[in-house]
Design an enzyme around this catalytic site. Structure first.
Site, short mmCIF file in Angstrom:
data_model
loop_
_atom_site.label_atom_id
_atom_site.label_comp_id
_atom_site.label_asym_id
_atom_site.label_seq_id
_atom_site.Cartn_x
_atom_site.Cartn_y
_atom_site.Cartn_z
N ASP A 263 0.90 -1.22 -0.15
CA ASP A 263 -0.07 -0.03 0.07
C ASP A 263 0.77 1.35 -0.07
O ASP A 263 2.16 1.24 0.73
CB ASP A 263 -1.05 0.05 1.23
CG ASP A 263 -1.77 1.41 1.56
OD1 ASP A 263 -2.43 1.74 0.44
OD2 ASP A 263 -1.41 2.02 2.35
N TYR B 120 -0.08 5.08 0.87
CA TYR B 120 -0.31 6.00 1.75
C TYR B 120 -0.41 5.55 3.40
O TYR B 120 -1.28 4.69 3.52
CB TYR B 120 -1.49 6.99 1.60
CG TYR B 120 -1.44 7.54 0.01
CD1 TYR B 120 -0.43 8.24 -0.50
CD2 TYR B 120 -2.26 7.29 -0.85
CE1 TYR B 120 -0.18 8.61 -1.63
CE2 TYR B 120 -2.08 7.53 -2.26
CZ TYR B 120 -1.17 8.72 -2.46
OH TYR B 120 -0.90 8.87 -4.01
N SER C 213 -2.17 0.81 -4.93
CA SER C 213 -2.91 1.99 -4.24
C SER C 213 -4.25 2.50 -4.54
O SER C 213 -4.41 2.28 -5.81
CB SER C 213 -1.85 3.10 -4.14
OG SER C 213 -2.21 4.15 -3.67
#
Length: 229
Positions: A16, A18, A123
């Site tokens: 991932d 963020y 993402s």
């Protein structure tokens, strides 16, 4: 080095972006002078609404890219705190184009690639956001793929998003180690069938959802070790 038993079959490591590779906490520091005592609650609300809008849009079949979702969430947060400052808003949005990576990330990715593990980002971010952010962080050449939900028009944790990594690397879900700092993302990835490492930097409780992580770490520092890299 010997991999953690549950990760021994892993061929690719997918991250991932963020809150996992990119440090969202730096955004609060950057705008503390402008927001004062509103900084923490406003930033928390912005992030919460950003995620809520992504989930709700997927449920409603009303997709918009993550830049739009992030913009709408910021407008809600600013309005909630009675703030109307177009210049500040523009700066806050632009910060998503160059978030800082956690300091251990470059060396960790180098170790994984030296061990011939494939690496990727998967993402909610739009292609433009991810390309800019990963480039600014100096990570472009350390990744084999950057996968955005825009390919399927849905946000995580929808299974079609996680399937992008399986398709990209031509392997089974169990051959992919998915790494996230977000508990809801961990649950979604585990439900899909990935091997999952949760980066629980804040030491929060595990989400009460059907599936959970195979391994929990406090940072990315030891990820290469548990993957045998």
């Amino acid at each position: 080095m010997t991999a953690h038993p549950s990760l021994a079959s892993v061929r690719a490591c997918v991250f991932d972006a963020y809150g996992t590779v990119m440090n969202l906490g730096d955004l609060s520091t950057e705008f503390a002078a402008a927001l004062g005592d509103k900084t923490a609650p406003l930033m928390d609300l912005w992030r919460r609404k950003q995620l809520e809008y992504s989930w709700l849009r997927t449920l409603m079949g009303q997709h918009a890219d993550f830049w739009t979702v992030t913009s709408d969430a910021l407008d809600y947060a600013l309005s909630s705190f009675g703030l109307d400052d177009p210049a500040l808003r523009a700066r806050m949005m632009q910060a998503w184009m160059a978030p800082c990576p956690y300091p251990e990330v470059p060396a960790m990715l180098d170790r994984l690639r030296a061990a011939e593990l494939k690496t990727a980002i998967l993402s909610n971010g739009s292609v433009t956001m991810l390309t800019a952010g990963i480039g600014a962080a100096g990570l472009t050449d350390r990744l084999d793929a950057v996968l955005s939900v825009e390919s399927v028009g849905r946000f995580k944790p929808h299974p079609s998003v996680y399937a992008l990594a399986v398709e990209r690397f031509g392997c089974t879900p169990a051959e992919i180690c998915f790494v996230s700092g977000n508990g809801w993302d961990v649950a979604g990835a585990a439900s899909f069938g990935f091997k999952v490492v949760w980066i629980n930097r804040a030491g929060v409780p595990q989400e009460r959802l059907p599936c959970g992580p195979d391994v929990v770490l406090a940072s990315l520092d030891n990820l290469a070790d548990i993957l045998g890299a």
